[in-house]
Structures are given as C-alpha cells and as structure tokens.
Enzyme design. Structure first.
Site, PDB file in Angstrom:
ATOM      1  CD  GLN A 113      -2.686   6.519   6.108  1.00 22.23           C
ATOM      2  OE1 GLN A 113      -2.311   5.360   6.093  1.00 22.23           O
ATOM      3  NE2 GLN A 113      -2.139   7.435   5.325  1.00 22.23           N
ATOM      4  CE  LYS A 128      -2.905   0.869   4.686  1.00 19.84           C
ATOM      5  NZ  LYS A 128      -1.872   1.880   4.335  1.00 19.84           N
ATOM      6  N   GLY A 167      -3.548   3.038  -2.702  1.00 18.73           N
ATOM      7  CA  GLY A 167      -2.787   1.790  -2.705  1.00 18.73           C
ATOM      8  C   GLY A 167      -1.963   1.597  -1.454  1.00 18.73           C
ATOM      9  CG  ASP A 168      -0.195  -0.181   2.259  1.00 22.96           C
ATOM     10  OD1 ASP A 168       0.314   0.863   2.681  1.00 22.96           O
ATOM     11  OD2 ASP A 168       0.094  -1.296   2.740  1.00 22.96           O
ATOM     12  CB  THR A 211       5.652   6.738  -0.618  1.00 18.12           C
ATOM     13  OG1 THR A 211       4.265   6.804  -0.937  1.00 18.12           O
ATOM     14  CG2 THR A 211       5.828   6.395   0.838  1.00 18.12           C
ATOM     15  CB  SER A 379      -3.281  10.521  -1.720  1.00 15.73           C
ATOM     16  OG  SER A 379      -2.813   9.297  -2.216  1.00 15.73           O
TER      17      SER A 379
HETATM   18  P1  NDP Z   1       4.638  -3.023  -2.631  1.00 18.46           P
HETATM   19  O1  NDP Z   1       3.634  -4.089  -2.658  1.00 18.46           O
HETATM   20  O2  NDP Z   1       4.867  -2.212  -3.858  1.00 18.46           O
HETATM   21  O3  NDP Z   1       6.042  -3.607  -2.190  1.00 18.46           O
HETATM   22  C1  NDP Z   1       6.197  -4.252  -0.984  1.00 18.46           C
HETATM   23  C2  NDP Z   1       7.627  -4.721  -0.845  1.00 18.46           C
HETATM   24  O4  NDP Z   1       7.841  -5.169   0.483  1.00 18.46           O
HETATM   25  C3  NDP Z   1       7.947  -5.894  -1.759  1.00 18.46           C
HETATM   26  O5  NDP Z   1       9.303  -5.875  -2.086  1.00 18.46           O
HETATM   27  C4  NDP Z   1       7.596  -7.070  -0.862  1.00 18.46           C
HETATM   28  O6  NDP Z   1       8.276  -8.278  -1.210  1.00 18.46           O
HETATM   29  C5  NDP Z   1       8.075  -6.579   0.493  1.00 18.46           C
HETATM   30  N1  NDP Z   1       7.279  -7.203   1.545  1.00 18.46           N
HETATM   31  C6  NDP Z   1       5.941  -7.127   1.709  1.00 18.46           C
HETATM   32  N2  NDP Z   1       5.542  -7.847   2.753  1.00 18.46           N
HETATM   33  C7  NDP Z   1       6.653  -8.411   3.240  1.00 18.46           C
HETATM   34  C8  NDP Z   1       6.903  -9.266   4.320  1.00 18.46           C
HETATM   35  N3  NDP Z   1       5.901  -9.713   5.099  1.00 18.46           N
HETATM   36  N4  NDP Z   1       8.183  -9.640   4.569  1.00 18.46           N
HETATM   37  C9  NDP Z   1       9.190  -9.186   3.778  1.00 18.46           C
HETATM   38  N5  NDP Z   1       9.013  -8.377   2.724  1.00 18.46           N
HETATM   39  C10 NDP Z   1       7.768  -7.991   2.474  1.00 18.46           C
HETATM   40  O7  NDP Z   1       4.230  -2.068  -1.409  1.00 18.46           O
HETATM   41  P2  NDP Z   1       4.671  -0.577  -1.113  1.00 18.46           P
HETATM   42  O8  NDP Z   1       6.036  -0.327  -1.607  1.00 18.46           O
HETATM   43  O9  NDP Z   1       3.568   0.306  -1.545  1.00 18.46           O
HETATM   44  O10 NDP Z   1       4.655  -0.570   0.484  1.00 18.46           O
HETATM   45  C11 NDP Z   1       5.818  -0.840   1.258  1.00 18.46           C
HETATM   46  C12 NDP Z   1       5.641  -0.254   2.651  1.00 18.46           C
HETATM   47  O11 NDP Z   1       5.451   1.159   2.550  1.00 18.46           O
HETATM   48  C13 NDP Z   1       4.435  -0.768   3.436  1.00 18.46           C
HETATM   49  O12 NDP Z   1       4.754  -0.777   4.807  1.00 18.46           O
HETATM   50  C14 NDP Z   1       3.381   0.296   3.170  1.00 18.46           C
HETATM   51  O13 NDP Z   1       2.408   0.313   4.190  1.00 18.46           O
HETATM   52  C15 NDP Z   1       4.251   1.538   3.206  1.00 18.46           C
HETATM   53  N6  NDP Z   1       3.712   2.736   2.563  1.00 18.46           N
HETATM   54  C16 NDP Z   1       3.271   2.724   1.276  1.00 18.46           C
HETATM   55  C17 NDP Z   1       2.815   3.884   0.676  1.00 18.46           C
HETATM   56  C18 NDP Z   1       2.406   3.939  -0.742  1.00 18.46           C
HETATM   57  O14 NDP Z   1       2.069   5.027  -1.205  1.00 18.46           O
HETATM   58  N7  NDP Z   1       2.440   2.867  -1.501  1.00 18.46           N
HETATM   59  C19 NDP Z   1       2.715   5.144   1.444  1.00 18.46           C
HETATM   60  C20 NDP Z   1       3.274   5.067   2.783  1.00 18.46           C
HETATM   61  C21 NDP Z   1       3.716   3.887   3.300  1.00 18.46           C
HETATM   62  P3  NDP Z   1       7.486  -9.461  -1.945  1.00 18.46           P
HETATM   63  O15 NDP Z   1       7.307  -8.984  -3.351  1.00 18.46           O
HETATM   64  O16 NDP Z   1       8.354 -10.634  -1.805  1.00 18.46           O
HETATM   65  O17 NDP Z   1       6.173  -9.608  -1.217  1.00 18.46           O
HETATM   66  O1  2IT Z   2       0.412   4.177   4.294  1.00 14.73           O
HETATM   67  C1  2IT Z   2       0.101   5.100   3.524  1.00 14.73           C
HETATM   68  O2  2IT Z   2       0.201   6.285   3.841  1.00 14.73           O
HETATM   69  C2  2IT Z   2      -0.393   4.749   2.183  1.00 14.73           C
HETATM   70  N1  2IT Z   2      -0.427   3.569   1.844  1.00 14.73           N
HETATM   71  C3  2IT Z   2      -0.879   5.818   1.245  1.00 14.73           C
HETATM   72  C4  2IT Z   2      -2.291   6.174   1.550  1.00 14.73           C
HETATM   73  C5  2IT Z   2      -2.943   7.134   0.586  1.00 14.73           C
HETATM   74  O3  2IT Z   2      -4.124   7.399   0.810  1.00 14.73           O
HETATM   75  O4  2IT Z   2      -2.307   7.615  -0.353  1.00 14.73           O
END
Ligand code: NDP
Ligand code: 2IT
Length: 447
Positions: A113, A128, A167-168, A211, A379
């Site tokens: 990050q 984080k 969130g994440d 994202t 954000s």
């Molecule tokens: P969500 O919780 O909305 O979705 C996560 C997705 O990934 C679900 O489909 C989930 O499936 C799957 N998943 C999670 N863990 C696992 C695992 N161990 N093995 C297989 N599938 C998995 O999260 P986000 O979409 O917000 O985040 C997804 C990725 O993007 C993460 O790496 C996060 O750090 C990154 N990210 C998120 C940002 C954001 O703004 N939200 C910004 C930048 C990066 P299931 O439902 O079965 O668990």
């Molecule tokens: O991994 C990431 O960049 C995030 N989950 C978003 C972090 C944020 O502060 O919006």
C-alpha cells in the site's frame, strides 16, 4: 535474482526478524529486486537509511475482539492494524475480514500500500488492517456486533488526519456503515475517518466501481502503448466480489467479452458472455455462491478444480480475487492458449514463478500496486470531498480516476525506461512508487 549485497543483507535481516511471514517476505523480495538499479545510482538514499526504515512498520496494533453470536455464545477474533509508513500522508489502506488474515498478510498488504498510494500522487501513507473474522454465513446483526466490537478498540488509533481505513476482502458497504456508526459514536465527531462510506453520509460516487474501473483504465492505456485494445477480446476475471464485478463491467463497456468469473469454491464459464446484472444480484444483494449462476443460465459450465479458470482460452486475464491465486501452472496455461496480457486487480495475485513465466513469454503484465490503485485513489478523492464538505458528480470523480490511472501507467513506463527495463511495468511501479516515499523519508530525517 537479487545480487546487490546491501539489499541481500537487508533481506536476510527482514527474514530473521519476521519468521513465518511468507507473504510479507514475498512482497519485500519483489520490491528489492526491482530497486537494484536505483540503489546502485542513489547512494544518498542508502546513506539516509531509507530502506532499513521502510521494511519496518511504524506501528503494529494487535487486539482481541469479543462479540456475541446469535445463539448468545461468546466468539473471539483477532484484530490488526499495521500503520506501515506515513512519510507522504496519513496512513491509508483497507480492512480485510477473512479467516486467513494473519500478521504476514496484513504486513504484505500494508507494505504494498505504501508504493501504491505513492503512485496515485495523492498524499496518503500506507497501512492495512482487519480481522480473521469470517462474514460469510453471519447474520447482519452478528456482523454489526462484530464491527462494533472491532471499532471499540480501533477508534483510538485512527482519525481523518492520522489513519483512514476503507474496505477490502469481506469489508464492503455494509461493514463500512457499521464501522462508521460506531466510530462516530465513540469519537463524538463526524469526520471522513473511513472511506467507502454510503452516499448519504459522506461517501463518494464511483468509489464502489473505482478499483475495477481503474484496473481497466490502466489496462487500456497499457494496451494502447503496445498497439492493442480491449475491443473484441475475450477476458477472464477471477473472483466475483467488488473488484471483479466492476472490472468485468468496464471491460465489457470497452468492447471485451468476459466469459468466466470465480469464487473460492469454483468458477463459471459462460461462452455467451457473463450476465453481469445477474452476478450483481447474486453477490451484492442476495450474498449467494457463484454456483447459483447456472440456475438462470443452465448452458453455463460450473467447475470446482482450483486454478481451472486459467485453462480457459482468453486474450486478457484479470486476476481479481486474492494473493497467489495465479501460479506457475496457471500462467503456463494462459500462455499456451494465446493470452497476451495479465493485469492484476487483486493484491499480489500472481506468484513469483507465474510472473517469471509471463515475462519469459513476453506477456504484458500490469502489476497490482499500479493497476489496482484506482480504489485507494478514489478513497483519496473521497477524503478531499469530506475535507471541503462537498460532493462531486460521478463524471467529475470518474474523469479524475481515469486521469490518475493514465498518469500511473506513464509513471511506471517512464521509470522502467529510465532504469533500463523498458516494458517491465512491475519494476517501473516499484521504482516510481518508491522514489517519492524515499525522498520524503530522506528529507524528514531518521524517524
Ligand atoms: P470481495 O470480498 O468483494 O471479493 C473477494 C472475491 O475473491 C470473492 O469472489 C471471494 O470468493 C474471492 N476470494 C477471496 N479469498 C479467496 C481465496 N482465499 N481463494 C479464492 N478466492 C478468494 O473483495 P474485493 O473484491 O474487494 O477484493 C479482491 C482483491 O482485490 C483483494 O486482493 C483485495 O486486496 C484487492 N483490492 C481491493 C480493493 C477494493 O477497493 N475493494 C482495492 C484494491 C485491491 P468467496 O466469496 O468464495 O470468498
Ligand atoms: O488494497 C487496496 O488498495 C484497498 N483495499 C483500498 C484501500 C483504500 O483505502 O481505499
């Protein structure tokens, strides 16, 4: 392979000081490898101890979260906040609620990050946090009680000018709402201390989409620079959460056909193109498993073998689920089937072995800390709106997001060229992200 002696020594120290933290070591190793040519040229940064300080979080908070489930039984989870670096702005980064959460995962995410936030050009340090709590299968009331207990400790460590979580994985609009409510109650102030808030209480338009949209804006710019585009391509998107859904939506708007998505149980393949409205209903409203997709679309295939999604022929792959989900075998399958670009939406979704396969085969590779920076960038825009107590239109925010992602691509491209690694956007991202933070750390002395 890392050759610089100073970096090798420092990596050994990091390994010794952080036993049993493979994800953190993986993230540090990748950054160090990219920074080798910078370190050779910038002895001043070595002398200022920038790297020695950068690999040690400024502060790590670990705490107990007791809460009562719907059966009246006590549950205990562990909470984390790693405030990694505040050289260029208040700590900023998401909360993750997932049973796999541990200090190694928190530290790898906090470390990434720092560079990601630097690339956005906005004033945000790196952090984080989260918990090993699993929101899956919990009632809204349980999630609320958990979030309130989590925030009862967390609130004293965060603040609009100190640390701004978001969130994440496992933390979306519902969780942010509960967390914000408890924060406001305990701190007795209405400030933008969390981002990703609801639109009626200080949230920003387009943050939900940011994202995924940002990933596609970055990808579009990278493809353009290499004489390609999304138009007419077949795309795989792993995951089916926040990032995956809006990556699939924007890729489709830009002329691609998204044929597969996944969750942790399996993946769906719909050769006609994924019905995204239905995915949104299943995942965002009904909180159901992806398998349910075949109820409405019986022609679609559902498979459960791990990594199977990467064996589907495609032009572009967008891993948007979680760390290390694309391994060497997956990368080889993508190459074999003619994929020409892999663009990371999740954090560190490709293993080092997978990245090596992609580079060896000349696949365009967009590294997470650059290509998924649109979420945190927006954000940052939410923080600006909260500070001036105004809300911007969707078009204003989307245009700014788009421009930031174009800027990030060119920062990576330029840095890669400057240090003799043209086309290696991973090295470019690490170098460009690092330099801004490093200059600030040098200027601020040994803190
Ligand atoms: P969500 O919780 O909305 O979705 C996560 C997705 O990934 C679900 O489909 C989930 O499936 C799957 N998943 C999670 N863990 C696992 C695992 N161990 N093995 C297989 N599938 C998995 O999260 P986000 O979409 O917000 O985040 C997804 C990725 O993007 C993460 O790496 C996060 O750090 C990154 N990210 C998120 C940002 C954001 O703004 N939200 C910004 C930048 C990066 P299931 O439902 O079965 O668990
Ligand atoms: O991994 C990431 O960049 C995030 N989950 C978003 C972090 C944020 O502060 O919006």
């Amino acid at each position: 392979m890392l050759k610089n002696e100073y970096l090798l020594d420092l990596l050994k120290t990091v390994e010794k000081r952080n036993p049993g933290q493979p994800e953190f070591i993986q993230a540090v190793t990748e950054v160090f490898t990219s920074l080798e040519p910078v370190i050779e040229k910038r002895k001043d940064l070595v002398d200022a101890g920038v790297l020695d300080r950068l690999v040690e979080p400024e502060r790590q908070i670990i705490f107990r979260i007791p809460w009562i489930d719907d059966n009246g039984k006590l549950q205990v989870n562990r909470g984390f906040r790693v405030q990694f670096n505040s050289a260029i702005g208040p700590y900023k980064g998401g909360f993750r609620f997932h049973p796999s959460v541990n200090i190694s995962i928190m530290k790898f995410l906090g470390f990434e990050q720092i560079f990601k936030n630097s690339l956005t050009t906005l004033p945000m340090g790196g952090a984080k946090g989260g918990s090993d709590f699993d929101p899956k299968g919990k009632s809204d009331a349980e999630v609320m009680r958990f979030c309130q207990s989590f925030m009862s400790e967390m609130y004293r460590h965060i603040g609009a000018d100190c640390d701004v979580p978001a969130g994440d994985i496992g933390v979306g609009a519902r969780e942010i709402g509960f967390l914000f409510g408890q924060y406001k109650r305990l701190a007795n102030e209405f400030t933008g201390t969390l981002t990703g808030k609801g639109l009626s209480f200080g949230g920003s338009l387009v943050r939900t989409q940011a994202t995924g949209y940002g990933l596609c804006y970055f990808t579009q710019e990278m493809l353009k620079a290499n004489g390609k585009s999304f138009d007419g391509t077949t795309v795989l998107v792993s995951g089916s959460g926040n990032v995956a859904i809006y990556a699939a939506e924007k890729a489709t708007q830009l002329g691609a056909k998204v044929v597969a998505m996944s969750d942790s149980s399996g993946y769906i393949y719909d050769k006609n193109g994924i019905d995204l409205d239905y995915i949104k209903l299943l995942k965002e409203v009904e909180r159901k498993r992806l398998k349910e997709y075949t109820v409405k679309h019986p022609d679609a295939e559902y498979h459960t073998e791990k990594g199977g999604i990467w064996t589907i022929p495609c032009d572009i792959a967008l891993p948007c689920a979680t760390q290390n989900e694309l391994d060497e075998a997956g990368a080889k399958a993508l190459v074999k089937n003619g994929c020409f670009a892999v663009c990371e939406g999740a954090n560190m979704p490709s293993t080092p072995e997978a990245i090596e396969v992609l580079f060896e085969n000349g696949i365009l590779f967009a590294p997470a800390k650059a290509s998924n920076a649109g979420g945190v960038a927006t954000s940052g825009l939410e923080m600006s709106q909260n500070s001036e107590r105004l809300s911007w239109s969707a078009k204003q925010v989307d245009d700014m997001l788009h421009n930031i992602m174009i800027g990030i691509f060119h920062a990576c491209d330029d840095a890669a060229k400057e240090f003799g690694m043209e086309g290696n956007y991973m090295a470019g991202a690490n170098i460009a992200g690092f330099l801004r933070v490093a200059e600030a750390m040098k200027a601020q002395g040994y803190v």
